[in-house]
Design a protein around this motif. Structure first.
Motif, PDB file in Angstrom:
ATOM      1  N   LEU A   3       0.859  -1.174   0.000  1.00 33.14           N
ATOM      2  CA  LEU A   3       0.000   0.000   0.000  1.00 33.14           C
ATOM      3  C   LEU A   3       0.899   1.228   0.000  1.00 33.14           C
ATOM      4  N   TYR A   6      -0.038   8.271  -2.599  1.00 36.59           N
ATOM      5  CA  TYR A   6       0.047   9.010  -3.856  1.00 36.59           C
ATOM      6  C   TYR A   6      -0.540  10.401  -3.622  1.00 36.59           C
ATOM      7  N   VAL A  15      -3.886  10.021  -1.391  1.00 40.52           N
ATOM      8  CA  VAL A  15      -4.613   8.760  -1.205  1.00 40.52           C
ATOM      9  C   VAL A  15      -3.647   7.607  -0.938  1.00 40.52           C
ATOM     10  N   LYS A  16      -4.179   6.570  -0.264  1.00 34.91           N
ATOM     11  CA  LYS A  16      -3.456   5.313  -0.070  1.00 34.91           C
ATOM     12  C   LYS A  16      -4.020   4.316  -1.063  1.00 34.91           C
ATOM     13  N   LYS A  17      -3.148   3.675  -1.842  1.00 33.66           N
ATOM     14  CA  LYS A  17      -3.620   2.730  -2.854  1.00 33.66           C
ATOM     15  C   LYS A  17      -2.490   1.756  -3.185  1.00 33.66           C
ATOM     16  N   ASP A  18      -2.855   0.563  -3.668  1.00 35.56           N
ATOM     17  CA  ASP A  18      -1.837  -0.429  -4.016  1.00 35.56           C
ATOM     18  C   ASP A  18      -1.341  -0.296  -5.463  1.00 35.56           C
ATOM     19  N   SER A  19      -1.900   0.649  -6.215  1.00 37.02           N
ATOM     20  CA  SER A  19      -1.446   0.940  -7.577  1.00 37.02           C
ATOM     21  C   SER A  19      -1.755   2.407  -7.881  1.00 37.02           C
ATOM     22  N   PRO A  21      -3.440   5.637  -8.814  1.00 34.37           N
ATOM     23  CA  PRO A  21      -4.860   5.966  -8.965  1.00 34.37           C
ATOM     24  C   PRO A  21      -5.203   6.444 -10.380  1.00 34.37           C
ATOM     25  N   TRP A  34      -0.356  12.247 -10.594  1.00 33.73           N
ATOM     26  CA  TRP A  34      -0.001  11.530  -9.369  1.00 33.73           C
ATOM     27  C   TRP A  34       1.500  11.355  -9.202  1.00 33.73           C
TER      28      TRP A  34
END
Length: 76
Positions: A3, A6, A15-19, A21, A34
């Protein structure tokens, strides 16, 4: 997958994301721009230029500050 944090250079959304956004839906420009800041962790970092605060495993990337050419991170 890890995680990551970005941030959009245009609208400052973070934001927190695994790829990476989606680039759609930026409120300031036609698309988000981003920058991957860091992997999510337990240490607090704050940028003294734009005020963004995130929790990361290690010092975040200096690239992509919305308020300047580079972030200036302080470990809290």
């Amino acid at each position: 997958m890890a995680l990551n944090w970005y941030q959009c250079k245009n609208c400052e959304t973070t934001v927190k994301k695994d790829s990476t956004p989606s680039s759609l839906g930026c409120s300031v420009k036609s698309t988000h721009s981003w920058t991957k800041l860091a992997e999510v962790g337990d240490t607090n970092y704050s940028c003294k230029k734009c005020g963004t605060t995130i929790q990361a495993k290690s010092s975040p990337s200096s690239l992509g500050c919305p308020s300047s050419s580079t972030h200036s991170w302080n470990k809290l």
